[in-house]
Design a protein around this motif. Structure first.
Motif, PDB file in Angstrom:
ATOM      1  N   GLY A  58       0.808  -1.211   0.000  1.00 34.00           N
ATOM      2  CA  GLY A  58       0.000   0.000   0.000  1.00 34.00           C
ATOM      3  C   GLY A  58       0.843   1.263   0.000  1.00 34.00           C
ATOM      4  N   ASN A  59       1.705   1.413   1.011  1.00 37.62           N
ATOM      5  CA  ASN A  59       2.545   2.604   1.133  1.00 37.62           C
ATOM      6  C   ASN A  59       3.757   2.273   2.005  1.00 37.62           C
ATOM      7  OD1 ASN A  59       1.502   2.498   3.756  1.00 37.62           O
ATOM      8  ND2 ASN A  59      -0.060   4.046   3.327  1.00 37.62           N
ATOM      9  N   ARG A  60       4.534   3.288   2.348  1.00 41.27           N
ATOM     10  CA  ARG A  60       5.746   3.046   3.132  1.00 41.27           C
ATOM     11  C   ARG A  60       5.419   2.478   4.508  1.00 41.27           C
ATOM     12  NH1 ARG A  60      10.063   7.536   5.264  1.00 41.27           N
ATOM     13  NH2 ARG A  60       8.341   7.956   6.685  1.00 41.27           N
ATOM     14  N   GLU A  61       4.350   2.987   5.130  1.00 40.29           N
ATOM     15  CA  GLU A  61       3.980   2.488   6.450  1.00 40.29           C
ATOM     16  C   GLU A  61       3.621   1.002   6.390  1.00 40.29           C
ATOM     17  OE1 GLU A  61       3.055   5.474   5.279  1.00 40.29           O
ATOM     18  OE2 GLU A  61       4.391   6.530   6.678  1.00 40.29           O
ATOM     19  N   GLY A  62       2.946   0.609   5.308  1.00 44.14           N
ATOM     20  CA  GLY A  62       2.613  -0.803   5.146  1.00 44.14           C
ATOM     21  C   GLY A  62       3.848  -1.666   4.986  1.00 44.14           C
ATOM     22  N   LEU A  63       4.848  -1.144   4.283  1.00 41.68           N
ATOM     23  CA  LEU A  63       6.107  -1.865   4.112  1.00 41.68           C
ATOM     24  C   LEU A  63       6.847  -1.982   5.441  1.00 41.68           C
ATOM     25  CD1 LEU A  63       8.343  -3.161   2.420  1.00 41.68           C
ATOM     26  CD2 LEU A  63       9.110  -0.859   1.785  1.00 41.68           C
ATOM     27  N   LEU A  64       6.905  -0.892   6.194  1.00 42.10           N
ATOM     28  CA  LEU A  64       7.565  -0.929   7.501  1.00 42.10           C
ATOM     29  C   LEU A  64       6.848  -1.886   8.449  1.00 42.10           C
ATOM     30  CD1 LEU A  64       8.364   2.867   7.898  1.00 42.10           C
ATOM     31  CD2 LEU A  64      10.053   1.022   7.765  1.00 42.10           C
ATOM     32  N   GLN A  65       5.515  -1.905   8.392  1.00 44.10           N
ATOM     33  CA  GLN A  65       4.761  -2.832   9.234  1.00 44.10           C
ATOM     34  C   GLN A  65       5.094  -4.277   8.865  1.00 44.10           C
ATOM     35  OE1 GLN A  65       2.281  -1.900  11.854  1.00 44.10           O
ATOM     36  NE2 GLN A  65       3.108  -3.931  12.293  1.00 44.10           N
TER      37      GLN A  65
END
Length: 220
Positions: A58-65
């Protein structure tokens, strides 16, 4: 689509996701979260499909999660095993809380190179994301805490009021992740002093410092 074709597609999708996560871990750990774009990660991973990143995360936050989730379960398993084995009659309060927090993370960093990347990334995130530390429901990224670990930490801080305990919790998370990240960065530095070369003893210093911090009286 046949079952065989569907399985192959699922396998390729899973492999793409794993490759993107591994590439992001390496780049985020070595260069910093804010210095790496999603397009750079996609290019470095060898994938050309620009929609792959959005599809999987989805986005960077999703990748970090996804990075956190990938490693957290393994750290939690190590911590659970440690809590099962520890003699609480000989180790309790701040001493137990400090050991339960630090030791499983250090063990994971010793066992997995990617574990070092994980901690380096978390050390950056604790500075930027207060909600991550407190486990707030509205946080864009969450880091859950084992209920037993939470009880042990609460017991170690039971001599403090709620506000002071929250301050200690906030600062202790950053202290631990930054200290461990720095300890493992030292292995790449040539000609370092002998007293900084023994990682086991350096980790023990983190445990001792955290124990003292948990046990310290409330600020007046």
């Amino acid at each position: 689509m046949t079952a065989s074709a569907g399985n192959k597609q699922h396998k390729r999708s899973s492999q793409t996701r794993d490759t993107l996560i591994a590439t992001a871990e390496l780049l985020y750990a070595s260069r910093g979260i804010d210095s790496v774009s999603l397009n750079e990660i996609l290019a470095a991973s060898g994938h050309k499909n620009r929609s792959a990143m959005q599809y999987h995360f989805g986005n960077r936050e999703g990748l970090l999660q996804a990075i956190i989730d990938r490693h957290s379960q393994q750290v939690y398993a190590l911590r659970a095993a440690f809590m099962d084995s520890v003699d609480t009659t000989a180790c309790s309060g701040p001493a137990l809380a400090a050991r339960v927090f630090v030791q499983p993370i250090a063990d994971y960093m010793d066992a997995e190179t990617a574990g070092i990347h994980y901690v380096k990334i978390l050390s950056q995130m604790t500075v930027q994301n207060t909600a991550l530390i407190y486990g707030l429901e509205k946080a864009p990224i969450t880091l859950t805490m084992d209920p037993r670990h939470r009880r042990i930490a609460a017991d170690a801080l039971s001599h403090l009021g709620k506000t002071e305990a929250n301050r200690r919790t906030f600062l202790s998370v950053g202290m631990v992740f930054h200290s461990l990240a720095d300890i493992y960065r030292l292995k790449d530095i040539a000609n370092k002093p002998d007293e900084l070369s023994d990682r086991r003893r350096m980790v023990e210093q983190v445990v001792c410092a955290l124990q003292a911090y948990y046990a310290a009286p409330a600020w007046q």
